[in-house]
Motif scaffolding. Structure first.
Motif, mmCIF file in Angstrom:
data_model
loop_
_atom_site.group_PDB
_atom_site.id
_atom_site.type_symbol
_atom_site.label_atom_id
_atom_site.label_comp_id
_atom_site.label_asym_id
_atom_site.label_seq_id
_atom_site.Cartn_x
_atom_site.Cartn_y
_atom_site.Cartn_z
ATOM 1 N N ASP A 155 7.359 8.605 -4.563
ATOM 2 C CA ASP A 155 6.824 7.689 -3.684
ATOM 3 C C ASP A 155 6.141 6.283 -4.247
ATOM 4 O OD1 ASP A 155 7.316 9.470 -2.024
ATOM 5 O OD2 ASP A 155 5.319 10.091 -1.665
ATOM 6 N N ALA A 202 0.488 4.625 0.084
ATOM 7 C CA ALA A 202 0.564 5.418 1.312
ATOM 8 C C ALA A 202 0.605 4.935 2.641
ATOM 9 C CB ALA A 202 -1.103 6.057 1.213
ATOM 10 N N ARG A 203 0.569 4.208 2.929
ATOM 11 C CA ARG A 203 0.768 3.227 4.237
ATOM 12 C C ARG A 203 2.313 3.167 4.243
ATOM 13 N NH1 ARG A 203 -1.508 -2.060 6.041
ATOM 14 N NH2 ARG A 203 0.030 -3.088 4.597
ATOM 15 N N GLY A 263 -2.872 3.159 -5.860
ATOM 16 C CA GLY A 263 -2.447 3.289 -4.555
ATOM 17 C C GLY A 263 -1.718 1.872 -3.975
ATOM 18 N N ALA A 309 3.941 6.640 4.693
ATOM 19 C CA ALA A 309 3.726 7.183 5.901
ATOM 20 C C ALA A 309 4.845 6.408 7.150
ATOM 21 C CB ALA A 309 2.371 6.814 6.525
ATOM 22 N N ASP A 330 0.870 -1.137 0.008
ATOM 23 C CA ASP A 330 0.016 0.167 -0.021
ATOM 24 C C ASP A 330 0.758 1.035 -0.142
ATOM 25 O OD1 ASP A 330 -1.094 2.287 1.559
ATOM 26 O OD2 ASP A 330 -3.242 1.002 1.118
#
Length: 116
Positions: A39, A13-14, A106, A17, A11
């Motif tokens: 990213d 975004a995870r 994503g 983060a 994932d």
């Protein structure tokens, strides 16, 4: 002859983060060349390294920097192995890698085939 395969999904975004939460993690996992990628590409490189580790049986002691995934314009990504990762590949008789990476909606994914 196919020795093994590996697959991983991430994932985006995870994963980003987590890199933001633990700044040294980016340096631990990625080579200087890889750290400059966007990213989604970073997440895909992480998935590729995980897939390669799985294809190698994920033995303890392998170092993240001993595996680099290079971009190739107009061609598939290229896997470069050194040190601990190259040693494990040699143990298994692996001489060639086929790697496919992707990122969309994503999710980053990678699939490898290790060949002797």
């Amino acid at each position: 002859m196919i020795v093994s395969v590996g697959i991983d999904v991430c994932d985006v975004a995870r994963f980003i983060a987590e890199l933001d939460r633990v700044p040294r993690l980016r340096e631990k996992i990625f080579t200087p060349e890889e750290r400059e990628l966007p990213d989604a590409s970073l997440a895909a490189r992480f998935a590729a390294k995980e897939a390669i580790a799985k294809a190698l049986g994920a033995p303890a002691g392998m170092r993240w920097h001993d595996c680099t995934v290079h971009r190739v314009t107009g061609g598939p990504p290229v896997v470069e192995l050194r040190g601990t990762v190259a040693a494990r590949a040699a143990e298994l008789g692996i001489t060639r890698w086929h790697l496919s990476i992707s990122h969309d909606a994503g999710i980053a994914s990678a699939m490898v085939v290790a060949e002797a």
